[in-house]
Design a protein around this motif. Structure first.
Motif, short mmCIF file in Angstrom:
data_model
loop_
_atom_site.label_atom_id
_atom_site.label_comp_id
_atom_site.label_asym_id
_atom_site.label_seq_id
_atom_site.Cartn_x
_atom_site.Cartn_y
_atom_site.Cartn_z
N GLU A 22 -25.88 21.78 50.81
CA GLU A 22 -25.87 21.16 49.40
C GLU A 22 -24.39 20.63 49.17
O GLU A 22 -24.00 19.68 48.68
N LYS A 23 -23.34 21.67 49.84
CA LYS A 23 -21.86 21.26 49.63
C LYS A 23 -21.73 19.89 50.38
O LYS A 23 -20.92 19.04 49.95
N GLN A 24 -22.46 19.75 51.59
CA GLN A 24 -21.97 18.45 52.39
C GLN A 24 -22.52 17.23 51.90
O GLN A 24 -22.00 16.24 51.74
N ALA A 25 -23.74 17.29 51.25
CA ALA A 25 -24.43 16.30 50.53
C ALA A 25 -23.58 15.92 49.19
O ALA A 25 -23.45 14.62 49.09
N GLU A 26 -23.03 16.75 48.77
CA GLU A 26 -22.28 16.54 47.21
C GLU A 26 -21.31 15.72 47.77
O GLU A 26 -20.70 14.77 46.96
N LYS A 27 -20.58 16.13 48.70
CA LYS A 27 -19.10 15.34 49.26
C LYS A 27 -19.44 13.91 49.73
O LYS A 27 -18.75 13.04 49.47
#
Length: 306
Positions: free
Chosen positions: A73-78
């Motif tokens: 999720e964090k990678q996608a948000e970035k």
């Protein structure tokens, strides 16, 4: 990966996966076989880093995304994405060798590791996000393999030749790996219903071959029905499924019911059985297709015309 003493979180996840596998086997479905093709890279990979998932994660993530592209999720948000389907999350196992309290880096030897750190995290198929563009590491699927006729596939034949295994194709009613003669014997391609079924069988036997005494040195068992024999068959089944997936070979191989019964029993009674078999199969995949997990470079930007 080492799975002789998994952490409670890892074992909890594996227990859940094993139950799903056992239920599938009881219902006549071979859960590690994917009888369809993907629309992107052949093996599951991280969309942010471009790196393939390896080891047991290859098995767990097979068939869960048509593009084989996964993000945290964090990678996608970035990258500008927003998670809209949290239920699509998949547990991934991360394990790293430790030297004291320090993680052994990838470029260092782990022979003197004093322990292993393992934990789980959640990854999501790209289809679970909105606003997330396809990864810059995305690539095309392998060329299709003849599913109706018997035309040989150039890229699959090249991969087979690169193994340097001694293969004897002949009119026969069985396929096998002879450990004493170190040779793989398969019926002629015309005896199979399609080129795909021929290649699926051949990669099963090549997975057996990879465990030979001068290669990965696996224990094969001595006769049909003993535990080591059944375990090696499971390694070969999973290894062949991974090789076929990597090469774009669609397969729906059906195994002998006696093997399936053994697998159900061992998967149920031995907590690390599937993990150990998947780890051995992953080693076989690395041996048979050594260039599979080489880093994929993103495409270079096109120079603008002046």
């Amino acid at each position: 990966m080492r799975f002789d003493n998994p952490s409670p979180a890892v074992q909890k996840h594996v227990d859940k996966v094993v139950k799903g596998f056992v239920d599938g086997l009881k219902n006549g479905r071979i859960p590690w076989v994917k009888p369809w093709r993907t629309f992107g890279r052949p093996m599951p990979y991280n969309g942010s880093t471009g790196k393939d998932y390896q080891g047991i994660n290859e098995l767990f993530l097979q068939g869960l995304s048509p593009t084989n592209e996964f993000w945290t999720e964090k990678q996608a948000e970035k990258a500008g994405g927003r998670l809209v389907k949290r239920s699509g999350g998949v547990t991934v196992i991360f394990e790293a060798p430790m030297r004291g309290k320090e993680v052994v880096e990838r470029h260092e030897s782990s022979e003197d590791a004093t322990g292993f750190m393992s934990h789980t995290f959640i990854a999501y198929p790209r289809e679970c996000f909105e606003g997330l563009k396809p990864s810059k590491y995305a690539g095309p699927p392998p060329p299709p393999v003849d599913s109706d006729g018997h035309k040989r596939s150039e890229h699959v034949e090249a991969a087979i030749k690169a193994t340097r295994a001694k293969i004897k194709e002949m009119q026969s009613d069985r396929a096998f790996y002879s450990r004493s003669h170190d040779v793989v014997v398969v019926p002629t391609i015309g005896q199979f219903t399609s080129a795909e079924s021929y290649y699926a069988t051949l990669w099963h036997e090549l997975t057996h071959w990879s465990g030979g005494p001068t290669r990965l040195k696996r224990e094969f068992g001595t006769q049909f029905g003993d535990d080591k024999y059944a375990f090696e068959e499971l390694v070969a089944e999973i290894g062949a499924a991974l090789c076929c997936s990597a090469l774009g070979i669609q397969t729906d191989r059906v195994q002998h019911q006696a093997y399936i019964n053994d697998w159900i029993s061992n998967l149920t009674n031995q907590p690390t059985y599937l993990m150990r078999a998947a780890a051995k199969a992953s080693q076989a995949l690395e041996y048979l297709l050594p260039n599979l997990h080489k880093p994929v470079a993103p495409p270079k930007p096109k120079k603008s015309k002046k």
